[in-house]
Design an enzyme around this catalytic site. Structure first.
Site, short mmCIF file in Angstrom:
data_model
loop_
_atom_site.label_atom_id
_atom_site.label_comp_id
_atom_site.label_asym_id
_atom_site.label_seq_id
_atom_site.Cartn_x
_atom_site.Cartn_y
_atom_site.Cartn_z
N LYS A 44 0.82 -1.22 0.00
CA LYS A 44 0.00 0.00 0.00
C LYS A 44 0.85 1.27 0.00
O LYS A 44 0.47 2.27 -0.60
CB LYS A 44 -0.97 0.01 1.17
CG LYS A 44 -0.34 -0.15 2.54
CD LYS A 44 -0.40 -1.58 2.98
CE LYS A 44 0.43 -1.81 4.22
NZ LYS A 44 0.12 -3.05 4.88
N GLY B 60 3.06 -10.44 13.77
CA GLY B 60 3.24 -10.22 12.32
C GLY B 60 2.27 -9.21 11.75
O GLY B 60 2.09 -9.12 10.54
N GLU C 76 4.06 -3.22 10.35
CA GLU C 76 4.96 -3.04 9.21
C GLU C 76 6.41 -3.23 9.67
O GLU C 76 6.70 -3.14 10.87
CB GLU C 76 4.80 -1.63 8.63
CG GLU C 76 3.44 -1.37 8.05
CD GLU C 76 3.08 -2.37 6.97
OE1 GLU C 76 3.78 -2.50 5.96
OE2 GLU C 76 2.06 -3.06 7.16
N LYS D 14 -3.73 3.28 2.81
CA LYS D 14 -4.91 2.48 2.42
C LYS D 14 -6.08 3.40 2.07
O LYS D 14 -6.84 3.12 1.13
CB LYS D 14 -5.29 1.54 3.55
CG LYS D 14 -4.21 0.50 3.84
CD LYS D 14 -4.44 -0.17 5.19
CE LYS D 14 -3.35 -1.17 5.51
NZ LYS D 14 -3.42 -1.68 6.89
P1 NDP Z 1 8.33 -9.00 5.73
O1 NDP Z 1 9.32 -7.98 6.12
O2 NDP Z 1 7.91 -10.01 6.72
O3 NDP Z 1 8.84 -9.79 4.43
C1 NDP Z 1 9.54 -9.16 3.36
C2 NDP Z 1 10.20 -10.24 2.55
O4 NDP Z 1 10.84 -9.66 1.41
C3 NDP Z 1 11.28 -11.01 3.29
O5 NDP Z 1 11.22 -12.37 2.93
C4 NDP Z 1 12.60 -10.39 2.79
O6 NDP Z 1 13.64 -11.33 2.78
C5 NDP Z 1 12.21 -10.04 1.37
N1 NDP Z 1 12.96 -8.92 0.84
C6 NDP Z 1 12.82 -7.61 1.20
N2 NDP Z 1 13.65 -6.84 0.47
C7 NDP Z 1 14.32 -7.67 -0.36
C8 NDP Z 1 15.31 -7.46 -1.36
N3 NDP Z 1 15.79 -6.25 -1.63
N4 NDP Z 1 15.76 -8.53 -2.04
C9 NDP Z 1 15.29 -9.77 -1.77
N5 NDP Z 1 14.35 -10.03 -0.83
C10 NDP Z 1 13.87 -8.98 -0.13
O7 NDP Z 1 7.05 -8.19 5.19
P2 NDP Z 1 5.53 -8.65 5.18
O8 NDP Z 1 5.42 -10.01 4.61
O9 NDP Z 1 4.90 -8.33 6.48
O10 NDP Z 1 4.92 -7.58 4.15
C11 NDP Z 1 5.16 -7.67 2.76
C12 NDP Z 1 4.30 -6.63 2.05
O11 NDP Z 1 2.94 -6.91 2.31
C13 NDP Z 1 4.54 -5.20 2.53
O12 NDP Z 1 4.39 -4.33 1.43
C14 NDP Z 1 3.44 -4.98 3.54
O13 NDP Z 1 3.07 -3.62 3.67
C15 NDP Z 1 2.31 -5.77 2.90
N6 NDP Z 1 1.30 -6.23 3.82
C16 NDP Z 1 1.65 -6.85 5.01
C17 NDP Z 1 0.66 -7.30 5.87
C18 NDP Z 1 0.98 -8.00 7.16
O14 NDP Z 1 0.03 -8.29 7.91
N7 NDP Z 1 2.23 -8.29 7.46
C19 NDP Z 1 -0.75 -7.12 5.55
C20 NDP Z 1 -1.01 -6.50 4.27
C21 NDP Z 1 0.00 -6.06 3.46
P3 NDP Z 1 14.32 -11.86 4.15
O15 NDP Z 1 13.21 -12.46 4.95
O16 NDP Z 1 15.30 -12.87 3.72
O17 NDP Z 1 14.88 -10.66 4.81
N1 HSE Z 2 0.65 -3.17 9.43
C1 HSE Z 2 -0.62 -3.32 8.82
C2 HSE Z 2 -1.71 -3.28 9.88
C3 HSE Z 2 -0.67 -4.61 8.06
O1 HSE Z 2 -1.39 -3.37 11.07
O2 HSE Z 2 -2.88 -3.14 9.53
C4 HSE Z 2 -1.91 -4.76 7.22
O3 HSE Z 2 -1.91 -3.89 6.15
#
Ligand code: NDP
Ligand code: HSE
Length: 456
Positions: free
Chosen positions: A109, A192, A195, A210
């Site tokens: 987002k 989890g 952000e 959002k």
């Molecule tokens: P995380 O930080 O948990 O995961 C990010 C992943 O991307 C990790 O596996 C990391 O690798 C990898 N990564 C990041 N940068 C690089 C790079 N430059 N090269 C290679 N790999 C990379 O984030 P989330 O899963 O929580 O969130 C992901 C997206 O989803 C975000 O945009 C977030 O705003 C969105 N989102 C998250 C929600 C949530 O509840 N968490 C809900 C809705 C949306 P490594 O693990 O090896 O460091």
């Molecule tokens: N950090 C965000 C939240 C994840 O707490 O709502 C979902 O977008």
């Protein structure tokens, strides 16, 4: 063997690992429903060996890579799923994916709020769909609902609790008076929900990102971030949660999106987009949305009131939203794979992601936004103080609807004066507050919060 659609999964964090897990767990169901198989061809992460929450085993080493460009170069990857977080790398990845004609699915987002206009213009020019259901309200299908279910509606208003982390913190502070803010945040991070940089959850900007996406979809122009009024929950105190409760309200971080009618009464007037801690009557359904749950109330001119409720963050609900996009993206690709390119063309055209139009286009200046207010002041406990405060408010045309002054005093021996104010613009309130702050009988800190009564 069923048709296979190749996926490149960028990110194996909270959400990415969830998508990988559920693609495997519900493979048979997806094959039955779609008539095709979603196959993960490549997975991108920074650390290729660390264990992943939710995954019993890592993806095979042969498909793991640290380099996102591998997804672009691999012809077997038809859909790129961006779940990296951040701005620069995801933007480079999405630009490259669109240029290569690969469908994009993202939950980012922050990226869309900042670069949505460019991304959707590229997508439209290249006729490549971009899906983003996971970007807003986790598992709640609010993007599809606004784009599809409400396609024939002018959106009158959207009220949303759309940040799970802040709702979790405020719910815990309400249920457990005295709970440390930092402890509640740490619990949200461990689950989890937060952000990578939780500042965005706390300072209101994750919800604002959002809100920008929802408002842009609802009104057909990409809303600039500097036209959004944003306040976070950092300054919410146990005192204000207590007084709000006594007055019949709960405090929620609320996104409010509204369109005014034009002077002739037609839809198309300026819109307002704001995110701030808000007093909501305890009797309103949004007041009972607790913990990580999100809820979005959408009012359309045809459909009337609707309400969406569900988990707004975390691995499983967010994965559900990504998987729904993946299914739609794969289905749209199917005719081309089956050598019948025209059959899916209409669906694909509809699915580029965002369709700009000219029916709306202006945002209300932030100073002109109208609201009711809760004002708490620490004041000297002596005659004439209330009259001075009321005089400053009255001088700026602001009425008082109720006043409470508990008999107890704070540690410095000052009284707490809590006023509920009538509707006024931000400009009026800011001017009155400047005058009140200059009164010798008023002492910092106080609190000014907005009140939403949903048209009543
Ligand atoms: P995380 O930080 O948990 O995961 C990010 C992943 O991307 C990790 O596996 C990391 O690798 C990898 N990564 C990041 N940068 C690089 C790079 N430059 N090269 C290679 N790999 C990379 O984030 P989330 O899963 O929580 O969130 C992901 C997206 O989803 C975000 O945009 C977030 O705003 C969105 N989102 C998250 C929600 C949530 O509840 N968490 C809900 C809705 C949306 P490594 O693990 O090896 O460091
Ligand atoms: N950090 C965000 C939240 C994840 O707490 O709502 C979902 O977008």
């Amino acid at each position: 063997m069923s048709l296979q659609i190749g996926i490149g999964l960028a990110g194996l964090g909270t959400v990415g690992a969830g998508v990988y897990k559920h693609l495997a767990q519900n493979r048979a169901l997806l094959v039955e429903r779609l008539g095709l198989e979603l196959v993960v061809r490549r997975v991108v992460a920074r650390d290729l060996t660390k264990p992943r929450a939710g995954l019993a085993a890592l993806p095979p080493a042969s498909i793991l890579t640290k380099d996102w460009r591998v997804l672009i170069d691999d012809p077997a990857v038809e859909i790129v799923v961006e779940l990296l977080g951040g701005i620069d790398t995801p933007l480079a990845l999405i630009r490259a994916a669109i240029a290569a004609g690969k469908t994009v699915v993202t939950g980012n987002k922050a990226l869309l709020a900042e670069h949505g206009q460019e991304i959707f213009a590229l997508a439209s020019a290249q006729r490549v769909p971009v899906f983003f259901e996971a970007s807003t309200a986790g598992g709640i299908p609010i993007i599809k609902s606004i784009r599809e279910a409400f396609i024939a509606n002018h959106i009158v208003s959207i009220h949303g609790i759309i940040n799970g982390t802040s709702n979790y913190i405020l719910s815990r502070m309400t249920a457990e008076p005295g709970l440390d803010f930092a402890d509640a945040l740490a619990a949200a991070q461990a689950a989890g929900y937060a952000e990578a940089d939780p500042t965005l959850d706390i300072n209101g900007w994750d919800a604002a990102h959002k809100a920008i996406i929802l408002a842009s979809l609802a009104y057909g122009f990409w809303v600039p971030a500097d036209r959004v009024f944003v306040e976070g929950i950092e300054k919410i105190s146990a005192t204000d949660i207590h007084f709000a409760g006594e007055l019949g309200y709960r405090i929620k971080l609320l996104a409010i999106i509204k369109a005014a009618a034009t002077e002739t009464g037609q839809a198309g007037g300026p819109i307002e987009v704001r995110v701030h801690p808000t007093l909501i009557p305890k009797t309103h359904v949004l007041a009972s949305v607790s913990g990580v749950f999100n809820a979005v109330a959408v009012r359309g001119d045809v459909v009337g009131e609707t309400l969406f409720y569900g988990r707004g963050a975390g691995q499983d609900p967010t994965s559900s939203a990504v998987l729904s996009d993946l299914a739609e993206a794969a289905f749209a690709l199917r005719p081309a794979n089956e050598q019948a390119p025209d059959a899916g063309a209409d669906l694909r055209r509809r699915c580029y992601g965002f369709t700009p139009h000219g029916l709306y286009g202006a945002c209300l200046p932030l100073e002109e936004i109208v609201s009711r207010y809760y004002l708490r002041l620490a004041v000297d406990d002596r005659p004439g103080v209330l009259a001075q405060v009321a005089g400053a408010l009255g001088a700026h045309g602001i009425g008082i609807s109720s006043v409470v002054q508990p008999e107890t005093h704070d540690a410095a021996g000052r009284a707490q004066l809590v006023l509920m104010l009538d509707r006024a613009t931000h400009r009026q309130v800011n001017a009155a507050l400047a005058e009140i702050a200059a009164l010798a009988c008023v002492h910092p800190p106080g609190a000014l919060l907005r009140v939403e009564t949903f048209g009543s």
